[in-house]
Design a protein around this motif. Sequence first.
Motif, PDB file in Angstrom:
ATOM      1  N   GLU A  50     -12.657   2.994  -6.426  1.00 22.34           N
ATOM      2  CA  GLU A  50     -11.304   2.504  -6.709  1.00 22.34           C
ATOM      3  C   GLU A  50     -11.135   2.319  -8.202  1.00 22.34           C
ATOM      4  OE1 GLU A  50     -12.034  -0.511  -3.981  1.00 22.34           O
ATOM      5  OE2 GLU A  50     -12.609  -1.991  -5.451  1.00 22.34           O
ATOM      6  N   ARG A  51      -9.893   2.458  -8.632  1.00 21.37           N
ATOM      7  CA  ARG A  51      -9.570   2.262 -10.036  1.00 21.37           C
ATOM      8  C   ARG A  51      -8.110   1.835 -10.140  1.00 21.37           C
ATOM      9  NH1 ARG A  51      -9.804   8.600 -12.000  1.00 21.37           N
ATOM     10  NH2 ARG A  51      -7.828   9.245 -11.048  1.00 21.37           N
ATOM     11  N   ALA A  52      -7.775   1.225 -11.284  1.00 23.67           N
ATOM     12  CA  ALA A  52      -6.404   0.740 -11.467  1.00 23.67           C
ATOM     13  C   ALA A  52      -6.054   0.717 -12.940  1.00 23.67           C
ATOM     14  CB  ALA A  52      -6.261  -0.671 -10.896  1.00 23.67           C
TER      15      ALA A  52
ATOM     16  N   MET B  81      -2.357   1.347  -3.919  1.00 23.69           N
ATOM     17  CA  MET B  81      -1.489   0.167  -3.916  1.00 23.69           C
ATOM     18  C   MET B  81      -0.673   0.112  -5.204  1.00 23.69           C
ATOM     19  SD  MET B  81      -3.996  -2.953  -2.652  1.00 23.69           S
ATOM     20  CE  MET B  81      -5.179  -2.756  -3.982  1.00 23.69           C
ATOM     21  N   ASP B  82       0.543  -0.397  -5.090  1.00 20.47           N
ATOM     22  CA  ASP B  82       1.357  -0.767  -6.247  1.00 20.47           C
ATOM     23  C   ASP B  82       1.555  -2.268  -6.180  1.00 20.47           C
ATOM     24  OD1 ASP B  82       1.670   1.792  -7.301  1.00 20.47           O
ATOM     25  OD2 ASP B  82       3.461   2.186  -6.092  1.00 20.47           O
TER      26      ASP B  82
ATOM     27  N   THR C 238       0.861  -1.167   0.000  1.00 19.74           N
ATOM     28  CA  THR C 238       0.000   0.000   0.000  1.00 19.74           C
ATOM     29  C   THR C 238       0.905   1.226   0.000  1.00 19.74           C
ATOM     30  OG1 THR C 238      -0.154   0.059   2.405  1.00 19.74           O
ATOM     31  CG2 THR C 238      -1.879  -1.166   1.222  1.00 19.74           C
ATOM     32  N   VAL C 239       0.438   2.302  -0.617  1.00 13.68           N
ATOM     33  CA  VAL C 239       1.242   3.521  -0.701  1.00 13.68           C
ATOM     34  C   VAL C 239       0.544   4.703  -0.028  1.00 13.68           C
ATOM     35  CG1 VAL C 239       2.521   2.806  -2.736  1.00 13.68           C
ATOM     36  CG2 VAL C 239       0.378   4.029  -3.028  1.00 13.68           C
TER      37      VAL C 239
ATOM     38  N   ALA D 190      -1.214  -0.233 -10.760  1.00 14.46           N
ATOM     39  CA  ALA D 190      -1.231   0.916  -9.862  1.00 14.46           C
ATOM     40  C   ALA D 190      -2.690   1.193  -9.529  1.00 14.46           C
ATOM     41  CB  ALA D 190      -0.588   2.129 -10.526  1.00 14.46           C
ATOM     42  N   TRP D 191      -3.027   1.084  -8.238  1.00 15.27           N
ATOM     43  CA  TRP D 191      -4.394   1.286  -7.765  1.00 15.27           C
ATOM     44  C   TRP D 191      -4.532   2.654  -7.113  1.00 15.27           C
ATOM     45  CZ3 TRP D 191      -8.697  -1.761  -8.181  1.00 15.27           C
ATOM     46  CH2 TRP D 191      -8.500  -3.053  -8.684  1.00 15.27           C
ATOM     47  N   GLU D 192      -5.705   3.252  -7.293  1.00 14.22           N
ATOM     48  CA  GLU D 192      -6.067   4.495  -6.624  1.00 14.22           C
ATOM     49  C   GLU D 192      -7.442   4.309  -5.980  1.00 14.22           C
ATOM     50  OE1 GLU D 192      -4.364   8.056  -9.327  1.00 14.22           O
ATOM     51  OE2 GLU D 192      -5.994   6.907 -10.237  1.00 14.22           O
ATOM     52  N   ARG D 193      -7.730   5.154  -5.004  1.00 16.44           N
ATOM     53  CA  ARG D 193      -9.073   5.140  -4.418  1.00 16.44           C
ATOM     54  C   ARG D 193      -9.485   6.552  -4.048  1.00 16.44           C
ATOM     55  NH1 ARG D 193      -8.219   1.909   1.264  1.00 16.44           N
ATOM     56  NH2 ARG D 193      -6.595   3.233   2.101  1.00 16.44           N
TER      57      ARG D 193
END
Length: 144
Positions: A106-108, A136-137, A23-24, A122-125
């Motif tokens: 969420e999207r990736a 998350m990466d 997680t980032v 590469a995930w974003e929320r």
Amino acid sequence: MAPHPENRRLDALVGHWRTAGRTVSGPAAAISGTDHYEWLAGEHFLVHRADVVMGGEPVAVLELIGPYDPATGTYPMRAFDNQGAFTTMTASVDADGVWAFAGPAERATLTLAADGSAMAAAWERTEDGSAWEPWMDMTFTRES
């Protein structure tokens, strides 16, 4: 009834993958485990099972992807996890084979190696639907 020809693009995901990442956002948490993609009989739906440990906690996910929707140019996604959550998203793939997964929170972006041996995501929320933050990466290495 035969599956839509665009379902063939999902073949790139089929297989068993070793999963690693972190997680980032917030406290850093290591992620490790496996992801497995296989066709449900009839090849209308791709079955995705994720079994990972995220920050010391087990996470199990069952997801169905497909069938291709020609009206939207996307693949519907429905995911269920071991915490009782249910998520719907859509997937699309561009001419270069880069996948985009999009849901309300969420999207990736998922990029496959040219030889099909690895993937990176590469995930974003978002909390409010407009301000997206890195989440998350992930990397995936094909095992079969």
